[in-house]
Design an enzyme around this catalytic site. Structure first.
Site: not given
Ligand code: MN
Length: 726
Positions: A48, A72, A76-77, A139, A259
């Site tokens: 990812h 990124h 957090e993870d 992301d 259009d």
């Molecule tokens: Mn992410």
């Protein structure tokens, strides 16, 4: 999974000076940190952040942004910390990853107050460093591309949020490619049947028309090549979501959309853009009202191009966008294009971009004060489809429904502001009162005390408040206007009859006219419901109208030309000296301007009365006036009354000169410098050495127009400049 050397290769392709070591360290650090984590798809989690980084390499972003993308999700993870990232990658990258981490934490909550706080943090993080937004959007794009792996409830929530917040934010930052893909993916997830339907129709249409599209493309390219313009011509098709949105918005079927196809012409230089327009308009008739010059007036998200629609080969309406390569980059990647590498050197991300300035200004105004819920309610900005948010010059926020005009804005501020509105400045520029407002616009209403709102505003206004107020104010005003016009006509009729007129005399005749007051009589005459001759007869029952009297007063042929030649103040035959004041196109009398007449304030003008329809204004030089020579009763004495009410008027100018590279661009930019708009350009005659062009302009008044004419005459390549009056 993308290999380590592949990431470096991607970056080196556009940035030979890329910091390979830094990229390699980020790759290894993030891969180790995410370890055996997996995504909903079952893929290793590390795929990812790598894909997010890959998306950003397509926008040719700088090393710090690419590295921040790779890292990124680490804080957090995984076990990674801000301190560690600062130490290994430096504080610039640390701050970017930290901003993204805060946003990610806020992604996880769904209560309204927390969503609002999330949104506010997002805006504040972007304001600090707009690269946070670029990574965040990439992301979100990758998450949307892989959304089919997550459960249906979560899928719908993420898709809706993408449509509500991220896609419009990408659009506001000018990132059209990003916006299109986010919208199409969200559309596909939220309404799979509609997405399939629209996509199939678009594909069918493309197949059915492929020959025609190819033919137009080839013909256009050949035409430009013959004229020595180096241009890329490409057909383009509308995106499924934007087709769907338009069908919804206008409640029309797919077949009714005209259009869907268009062509894009990309050239090397700005002046080529104008030359292309000239050539295209010479070869194919242009559709009126579709010419838009976003080069001289860029959109707020920095978008620049010229748009026009012509009736092309096979009588097909063809939409054209003409732009340079630089403009093309910005049209696709918006704010990210400002960070493009040129010759391997990374310029600082431009803070001069007007999209960025807009963002910053809006946040500055809104960031302090309100509770998060209020903030969300009041700051949905472009991001919410049904509203626009504009500001008074003092910074007061006015929320209006989408499609609202400066008229709605004026009434939202105060009824008295609406009633006295005569003009508007949007972001410091004069604009029509009918222009739909955009988010973030600063709107300054220009007022005149004597003004009353024209009845036509009622159908233009969007808000109920404005409509009700206009109806109230205009009912009385309209009556007074017709009465004023009626008075002019009645005065003229008495004068022609050689009979004295006075309100006292008319009052005595009211029973004979079956009206209860003078206003009623005059308004009825003004509306054409009662004949002025009948009023004369009612006041002077002995009066016998002699038809020949009118014809006898017919002006000498060429009479008004003599007046003009003598430089005399114009007076219509039998003028009473009560000239009717004319306030322009949005004025308050039943007044229209002769098509192709080209009267601008400062011109001497004549009004021609048509019973039941009102007055048509002609410049005194107009040849069409000769058609009314034998109807002196229809001539009205009129004068301009434009004080404090700047407004643009159409005027035509013919320019003949040497056909040389850059001449058209020079003419167009000179006109633009004077503050006039170019509505259309047409080529009358063209040869390799010489050409004659007709410009349809919008000018403020005669002085403005005269200034343009004399400046054009001063251009070395220009032989002849003349105003065209129909
Ligand atoms: Mn992410």
């Amino acid at each position: 999974m993308m290999r380590q050397y592949e990431l470096v290769d991607r970056v080196r392709k556009y940035n030979p000076n890329a910091n390979e070591d830094l990229l390699n360290r980020a790759y290894v650090y993030a891969m180790r940190a995410h370890g055996a984590q997996t995504r909903a798809s079952g893929d290793p989690y590390f795929t990812h952040p790598l894909e997010v980084a890959a998306i950003l390499t397509e926008m040719k972003l700088d090393d710090a942004t690419i590295v921040a993308a790779v890292l990124h999700d680490t804080i957090e993870d995984t076990a990674a910390t801000r301190a560690e990232i600062d130490e290994i990658f430096g504080p610039e990258i640390g701050a970017l990853v930290d901003g993204l981490t805060k946003l990610k934490r806020l992604d996880l909550v769904s209560k309204k107050a927390e969503q609002a706080e999330n949104f506010r943090k997002l805006l504040l993080a972007i304001a600090e460093d707009v690269r946070v937004l670029l990574v965040k959007l990439a992301d979100r794009l990758h998450n949307m591309r892989t959304l089919h792996f997550v459960n249906p409830d979560k899928r719908a929530r993420i898709a809706q949020e993408t449509l509500d917040i991220y896609a419009p934010l990408a659009g506001r930052m000018g990132m059209q490619l990003m916006r299109d893909e986010l919208e199409n993916l969200a559309f596909k997830n939220l309404n799979p049947e509609a997405f399939a339907l629209v996509s199939t129709r678009l594909a069918d249409l493309r197949n059915d028309n492929s020959e025609l599209i190819g033919a137009i493309e080839a013909e256009l390219a050949e035409e430009l090549r013959k004229r020595g313009i180096n241009a890329e011509v490409r057909g383009r098709q509308k995106q499924p979501y934007s087709v769907w949105a338009k069908m919804e918005r206008k409640s029309v079927a797919f077949e009714q959309l005209s259009d869907i196809f268009g062509f894009r012409v990309v050239v090397d230089r700005v002046e080529d853009c104008y030359a292309v327009i000239g050539i295209v308009h010479t070869k194919w008739p242009s559709v009126p009202g579709r010419f838009k010059d976003y080069i001289s007036t860029p959109k707020q998200n920095d978008y620049r191009s010229i748009h026009t629609t012509v009736v092309g080969p096979g009588r097909q309406r063809v939409e054209l966008q003409v732009r340079t390569h630089d403009m093309h980059d910005i049209a696709r990647n918006g704010i990210a294009a400002h960070a493009l590498y040129k010759d391997g050197v990374a310029p600082a991300l431009s803070q001069e971009s007007s999209a960025y300035q807009w963002l910053k200004r809006t946040i500055d105004m809104l960031a302090d004060g309100d509770s998060p819920e209020e903030f969300l309610e009041h700051t949905r900005l472009e991001l919410f489809h049904d509203q626009v948010f504009c500001f008074t010059p003092k910074g007061r926020l006015i929320a209006l429904p989408r499609g609202a005009t400066p008229i709605d804005f004026a009434y939202a501020v105060h009824t008295s502001v609406g009633n006295s509105a005569v003009g508007v400045k949007i972001n410091g520029r004069l604009a029509p009162l009918l222009a739909p407002l955009a988010n973030g616009d600063e709107v300054e209403i220009i007022r005149a005390e004597t003004q009353t709102p024209p009845a036509a505003w009622e159908s233009i206004a969007v808000t109920g408040k404005a409509r009700a107020a206009i109806r109230r104010a205009s009912r009385e005003a309209v009556r007074a206007q017709y009465a004023g016009l009626g008075r002019q006509i009645v005065l003229r009729a008495f004068e022609r009859a050689g009979k004295p007129f006075g309100d006292d005399k008319l009052k005595l005749a009211l029973p004979r006219l079956a009206r209860s007051n003078i206003e009623d009589v005059l308004a009825a005459v003004g509306r054409g419901e009662m004949f002025s001759g009948d009023v004369v007869k009612a006041v002077h029952p002995d009066f016998k109208e002699e038809r020949k009297t009118a014809a006898g007063r017919r002006p000498d042929p060429g009479w008004f030309k003599m007046q003009k030649a003598a430089g005399m103040q114009f007076k219509a035959p039998g003028s009473t000296g009560h000239a009717l004041p004319i306030r322009g196109l949005r004025g308050d009398l039943p007044v229209s301007f002769a098509p192709d007449g080209g009267a601008v304030p400062g011109d001497r003008i004549v009004g021609i009365l048509t019973p039941g329809e009102g007055v048509t204004i002609y410049p005194i030089q107009a040849s069409a006036l000769e058609g009314f020579d034998d109807q002196p009763e229809r001539w009205l004495d009129v004068r301009w009354d434009m004080e404090g009410a700047p407004e643009l008027f159409p005027a035509k100018v013919v320019v003949a000169g040497i056909n040389e590279p850059g001449s058209l661009g020079a003419i167009a930019s000179l006109i633009g410098e004077t503050g006039a708009n170019i509505d259309d350009v047409q080529f009358n005659k063209i040869s390799p050495d010489f050409r004659e062009m007709i410009f349809e302009l919008q000018v403020f008044d005669l002085k403005h127009l005269t200034d343009i004419l004399s400046r054009l005459r001063a251009l070395p390549m220009v032989h002849r400049v003349e105003r065209v009056i129909g």
